[in-house]
Write an enzyme that holds these catalytic residues in place. Structure first.
Site, PDB file in Angstrom:
ATOM      1  N   LYS A 243      -3.004   5.657   7.341  1.00  0.00           N
ATOM      2  CA  LYS A 243      -2.443   4.312   7.384  1.00  0.00           C
ATOM      3  C   LYS A 243      -1.196   4.262   8.263  1.00  0.00           C
ATOM      4  CE  LYS A 243      -4.159   2.568   2.984  1.00  0.00           C
ATOM      5  NZ  LYS A 243      -3.812   1.887   1.724  1.00  0.00           N
TER       6      LYS A 243
ATOM      7  N   ASP B 268       0.838  -1.202   0.000  1.00  0.00           N
ATOM      8  CA  ASP B 268       0.000   0.000   0.000  1.00  0.00           C
ATOM      9  C   ASP B 268       0.874   1.253   0.000  1.00  0.00           C
ATOM     10  OD1 ASP B 268      -2.745  -1.198   2.097  1.00  0.00           O
ATOM     11  OD2 ASP B 268      -2.201  -1.567   0.017  1.00  0.00           O
TER      12      ASP B 268
ATOM     13  N   CYS C 295       8.184 -21.375 -18.116  1.00  0.00           N
ATOM     14  CA  CYS C 295       8.631 -22.645 -18.665  1.00  0.00           C
ATOM     15  C   CYS C 295       7.420 -23.254 -19.366  1.00  0.00           C
ATOM     16  CB  CYS C 295       9.123 -23.579 -17.557  1.00  0.00           C
ATOM     17  SG  CYS C 295       9.480 -25.248 -18.136  1.00  0.00           S
TER      18      CYS C 295
ATOM     19  N   LYS D  84      -9.081   1.103  10.345  1.00  0.00           N
ATOM     20  CA  LYS D  84      -9.254   0.897   8.901  1.00  0.00           C
ATOM     21  C   LYS D  84      -9.147  -0.601   8.634  1.00  0.00           C
ATOM     22  CE  LYS D  84      -7.704   2.237   4.320  1.00  0.00           C
ATOM     23  NZ  LYS D  84      -7.697   0.844   3.833  1.00  0.00           N
TER      24      LYS D  84
ATOM     25  N   GLU E   3     -12.116   5.215  13.870  1.00  0.00           N
ATOM     26  CA  GLU E   3     -12.286   3.766  13.901  1.00  0.00           C
ATOM     27  C   GLU E   3     -11.127   3.117  13.166  1.00  0.00           C
ATOM     28  OE1 GLU E   3     -15.973   2.974  11.896  1.00  0.00           O
ATOM     29  OE2 GLU E   3     -15.489   4.357  10.278  1.00  0.00           O
TER      30      GLU E   3
ATOM     31  N   CYS F 122      13.924 -28.087 -15.127  1.00  0.00           N
ATOM     32  CA  CYS F 122      13.953 -29.100 -16.179  1.00  0.00           C
ATOM     33  C   CYS F 122      14.899 -28.766 -17.330  1.00  0.00           C
ATOM     34  CB  CYS F 122      12.552 -29.331 -16.733  1.00  0.00           C
ATOM     35  SG  CYS F 122      11.894 -27.898 -17.637  1.00  0.00           S
TER      36      CYS F 122
ATOM     37  N   CYS G 126       7.462 -30.423 -16.983  1.00  0.00           N
ATOM     38  CA  CYS G 126       8.482 -29.919 -16.061  1.00  0.00           C
ATOM     39  C   CYS G 126       8.201 -30.447 -14.657  1.00  0.00           C
ATOM     40  CB  CYS G 126       8.461 -28.397 -16.052  1.00  0.00           C
ATOM     41  SG  CYS G 126       9.501 -27.661 -14.771  1.00  0.00           S
TER      42      CYS G 126
ATOM     43  N   GLU H 247     -17.134  -3.775   5.383  1.00  0.00           N
ATOM     44  CA  GLU H 247     -15.973  -4.538   4.936  1.00  0.00           C
ATOM     45  C   GLU H 247     -16.172  -6.008   5.271  1.00  0.00           C
ATOM     46  OE1 GLU H 247     -12.046  -3.095   3.369  1.00  0.00           O
ATOM     47  OE2 GLU H 247     -13.900  -2.090   3.924  1.00  0.00           O
TER      48      GLU H 247
ATOM     49  N   TYR I 169       2.263   1.867  -3.477  1.00  0.00           N
ATOM     50  CA  TYR I 169       1.165   2.319  -4.337  1.00  0.00           C
ATOM     51  C   TYR I 169       0.840   3.786  -4.055  1.00  0.00           C
ATOM     52  CZ  TYR I 169      -3.544   2.725  -6.270  1.00  0.00           C
ATOM     53  OH  TYR I 169      -4.639   3.137  -6.963  1.00  0.00           O
TER      54      TYR I 169
ATOM     55  N   SER J 140     -13.688   6.128  -2.492  1.00  0.00           N
ATOM     56  CA  SER J 140     -12.580   5.651  -1.669  1.00  0.00           C
ATOM     57  C   SER J 140     -11.994   6.832  -0.916  1.00  0.00           C
ATOM     58  CB  SER J 140     -11.511   4.985  -2.537  1.00  0.00           C
ATOM     59  OG  SER J 140     -11.016   5.901  -3.491  1.00  0.00           O
TER      60      SER J 140
ATOM     61  N   ASP K  42      -9.009  -4.192   6.845  1.00  0.00           N
ATOM     62  CA  ASP K  42      -8.315  -4.650   5.641  1.00  0.00           C
ATOM     63  C   ASP K  42      -9.082  -5.822   5.048  1.00  0.00           C
ATOM     64  OD1 ASP K  42      -6.430  -4.743   3.675  1.00  0.00           O
ATOM     65  OD2 ASP K  42      -4.930  -5.812   4.857  1.00  0.00           O
TER      66      ASP K  42
ATOM     67  N   CYS L  12      14.685 -23.260 -17.814  1.00  0.00           N
ATOM     68  CA  CYS L  12      13.990 -23.559 -16.562  1.00  0.00           C
ATOM     69  C   CYS L  12      14.961 -24.198 -15.566  1.00  0.00           C
ATOM     70  CB  CYS L  12      12.819 -24.498 -16.837  1.00  0.00           C
ATOM     71  SG  CYS L  12      11.991 -25.077 -15.335  1.00  0.00           S
TER      72      CYS L  12
ATOM     73  N   TYR M 158     -20.108   0.245   8.424  1.00  0.00           N
ATOM     74  CA  TYR M 158     -19.592   1.508   8.954  1.00  0.00           C
ATOM     75  C   TYR M 158     -20.101   2.774   8.263  1.00  0.00           C
ATOM     76  CZ  TYR M 158     -16.216   0.323   5.216  1.00  0.00           C
ATOM     77  OH  TYR M 158     -15.632  -0.058   4.030  1.00  0.00           O
TER      78      TYR M 158
ATOM     79  N   ARG N 287     -17.568  -2.876  -4.405  1.00  0.00           N
ATOM     80  CA  ARG N 287     -17.345  -1.482  -4.790  1.00  0.00           C
ATOM     81  C   ARG N 287     -17.269  -1.333  -6.311  1.00  0.00           C
ATOM     82  NH1 ARG N 287     -14.738   2.584  -1.994  1.00  0.00           N
ATOM     83  NH2 ARG N 287     -13.639   1.132  -0.650  1.00  0.00           N
TER      84      ARG N 287
END
Length: 695
Positions: A338, A32, A450, A115, A113, A435, A455, A173, A35, A81, A117, A432, A225, A136
């Site tokens: 976060k 996160d 591969c 968050k 409250e 193999c 394999c 959630e 991102y 969001s 996950d 690979c 929530y 969502r």
């Protein structure tokens, strides 16, 4: 920046890819934190160059999309969001923005409250009855998951109280408790099935099952929530809304009645020590209280029975929320603060390459063990060559690692100051490691694969697919036994299964005489199958059940399919260039061709479509789309249509002959009516199977 346009496009492409992996496939490959750093860079770039902003930018929409395998539904109110931050100081900055927008210097009351996950979901109650449930999706259109949501025993199908509101939409959630996650993975191991990476992925994967019976077997919960559209009830504040939810029988994280924060913390710690769930919702009189709440929840996060990744801070008053409004994809009246990922520095001792069940080669960093968030971490996936190049991770490097979502170990960055002058970039092997077969990286893909179907690294998963119910259907040969047989060297390929003898099986651990005989009988029974099942069982990439049926119908024999040209394959209905290329390449493998010959010599026989009974053609040439809740499972109904000569595509088009609709049919029924496609019910469908004329 030399080329802001190029960087802008690169950021959009990266974020869209990560959005799809996270929201669409529940397979995140970045943390996160990483991102959000990319997202902040995109926001900054667009602020500096507003001419770059387009409707397609991730800043202009809610991430995610509705999957094609589910019917779609529209949210009455957009499901937005929250803005994210990784610093308690950002809560103070959020407070300043709120005050500025409200044109006030007075303290604002906030509801705080954890968050959660999990997977964001909206429930729709009409006159007190649960009538719909949506993911969502893209914030406007979500996936309809009502049948699966109804398996959650903690959710009421009818709201409590004698006078339910005409319309009551609530968001929340869906998640899985840590203890249930451990038990699920233990059961997965016992069944020889794939582990889930973390509780969020387990919850999201479970709620998106096409078969609600699978969802029902998973211990899922939901905490509510936030409101959607509500008619007939007026509430003034977030705290009041959560208390209302409790009265209606909807689960929440609870709201403490304590006003003194020290007492709230003391009570919460005491309950957690006893193994009891404390009420975690708390009203703060100002931003400083919200920061104090953030630090406290961060302190006890690992003691909670479920995963969280921060706190949510909302303006408590609904009137003020309305006054503040929204911007782009987020409300102005809430923020998600976060927690900073718990990190540690360690050294990369080696980089090895693992081969997965699809032949995907995955580089893994082997590191000096180090504790991160109370857990010892010794290795972390590096995903693919592109990710290695982007982070420039090398053997011998000192790296910063963290546990993504408190679970998945990942390399965040390299300490270049400690890098040896003799270090060399890591390059994926061209053969690979299991193999020695040449590997390929298809154009447009990040993964090196591969393509050797035999394999040894992928053979276990290939064998599991071969014996599965919808392939060769060897029902007594479960995943765990497949692994055991492969480990002791008795089954290395498909044909070895049909060479097994009683005296070999009886020597296996936990294998008695009765079990051995049952297994051999199951193997013998599987020798009589259909050409479509046999093609599907081979595990050719991109060839699912529907494609296998089409190939069986077109070619009529495995020999003709194995020796066809790529040009003929591309002419087959519903077989595009990518699928055709995959099929053609598979049958260029001499080992696979030998396996097919050996299976035939060992007595495996497959009935070609031309040999099917006359009754199987009662729906010949008809395209029937199945939608809604019907007396039988949808997949079984589709199998029935195909068995009787018809086709059952996943969407309605002008080429659709009929739509078989049950209750809660949704968008496919609307599409049928729009295109004037005839709609039939279950009784009519049963008559058609008996050969009665179609309406």
């Amino acid at each position: 920046m030399k080329n802001p346009q190029a960087r802008h496009k690169k950021l959009i492409d990266l974020i869209n890819e990560y959005d799809y992996l996270y929201y669409g496939l529940d397979q995140p490959i970045v943390s996160d934190y990483e991102y959000d750093q990319l997202y902040k860079e995109l926001e900054k770039l667009e602020n500096e160059h507003p001419e770059l902003i387009t409707p397609e930018s991730p800043t202009q929409r809610v991430p995610g999309h509705a999957q094609e395998k589910f019917e779609k539904g529209e949210h009455r109110l957009a499901m937005l969001s929250l803005q994210n931050s990784f610093s308690p100081e950002d809560i103070l900055a959020f407070d300043e923005r709120v005050k500025k927008n409200l044109n006030t210097a007075s303290d604002v009351q906030y509801f705080c409250e954890p968050k959660l996950d999990g997977l964001a979901v909206e429930l729709v109650y009409e006159n007190g009855l649960l009538v719909n449930a949506l993911t969502r999706g893209d914030g406007h259109i979500g996936e309809i998951i009502l049948a699966n949501i109804k398996t959650l025993k903690s959710l009421p199908l009818k709201l409590h109280g004698s006078k339910p509101p005409p319309l009551f939409e609530v968001r929340g959630e869906v998640l899985m408790f840590k203890s249930d996650f451990v038990r699920l993975n233990e059961a997965q191991e016992e069944a020889g099935q794939q582990y889930f990476a973390n509780p969020r992925n387990a919850a999201a994967g479970s709620i998106r099952q096409l078969d609600p019976r699978v969802t029902a077997q998973r211990s899922l919960r939901m905490f509510c929530y936030a409101p959607g559209s509500i008619d007939g009830i007026k509430v003034k504040a977030q705290k009041e809304f959560l208390l209302l939810l409790n009265k209606l029988g909807l689960p929440t994280v609870g709201v403490t009645s304590e006003k003194d924060f020290a007492k709230f913390k003391s009570d919460a710690k005491s309950n957690l020590k006893k193994g009891q769930m404390p009420a975690l919702g708390y009203v703060c009189d100002n931003a400083a209280g919200a920061v104090e709440y953030y630090h406290f929840i961060n302190e006890v996060r690992h003691q909670l029975p479920f995963d969280i990744d921060g706190t949510v801070v909302k303006v408590n008053s609904f009137d003020l929320q309305t006054e503040l409004g929204t911007v782009a994809r987020s409300p102005r009246w809430a923020t998600a603060a976060k927690f900073k990922p718990e990190q540690a520095e360690t050294q990369v001792e080696d980089i090895i390459v693992q081969v997965g069940r699809t032949g995907a080669l995955t580089p893994v960093a082997i590191m000096t063990p180090v504790k991160v968030g109370g857990v010892t971490v010794a290795n972390a996936t590096l995903h693919n060559q592109d990710e290695i190049d982007r982070k420039d991770v090398r053997v011998g490097d000192w790296v910063v690692i963290q546990r993504a979502g408190d679970v998945i170990p990942e390399v965040v960055s390299v300490n270049l100051k400690k890098r040896s002058k003799h270090s060399e970039p890591f390059v994926m092997p061209n053969r690979c490691p299991a193999c020695n077969h040449p590997v390929v990286r298809p154009e447009g893909e990040a993964v090196t694969r591969c393509v050797n179907s035999l394999c040894p690294a992928v053979i276990k998963e290939t064998l599991k697919h071969f014996v599965s119910r919808r392939a060769m259907n060897i029902d007594k040969l479960g995943d765990k036994i497949v692994e055991q047989l492969n480990d002791v060297g008795l089954v290395k390929n498909f044909s070895d299964i049909y060479k097994l003898r009683f005296e070999q099986l009886i020597d296996l651990e936990r294998m008695g005489e009765k079990s051995a005989n049952n297994l051999l009988e199951s193997i013998q029974a599987s020798k009589q199958t259909t050409l479509a099942r046999f093609i599907f069982s081979l595990g050719i990439r991109h060839v699912g059940e529907q494609t296998a049926r089409i190939l069986a119908g077109h070619f009529g024999s495995i020999d003709r399919l194995a020796h066809t040209s790529i040009e003929e394959l591309t002419e087959v209905e519903d077989v595009g260039p990518v699928v055709a290329g995959s099929i053609y390449q598979a049958f260029q493998d001499a080992d696979l061709l030998k396996e097919i010959q050996d299976l035939c010599k060992l007595g495996v026989e497959f009935e070609a479509p031309s040999q099917t009974a006359k009754q199987d053609q009662t729906l010949e040439g008809l395209s029937i789309v199945v939608t809604g809740t019907l007396p039988e499972d949808r997949n079984q109904i589709k199998d029935l249509i195909i068995k009787h000569g018809g086709k059952s595509p996943g969407s309605v088009s002008k080429n659709t002959h009929y739509v078989l609709a049950g209750e809660n049919a949704g968008s496919k029924l609307d599409k049928a009516q729009e295109l004037s496609v005839p709609v039939i019910d279950w009784e009519t469908f049963q008559d058609m199977l008996k050969g009665k004329p179609a309406p």
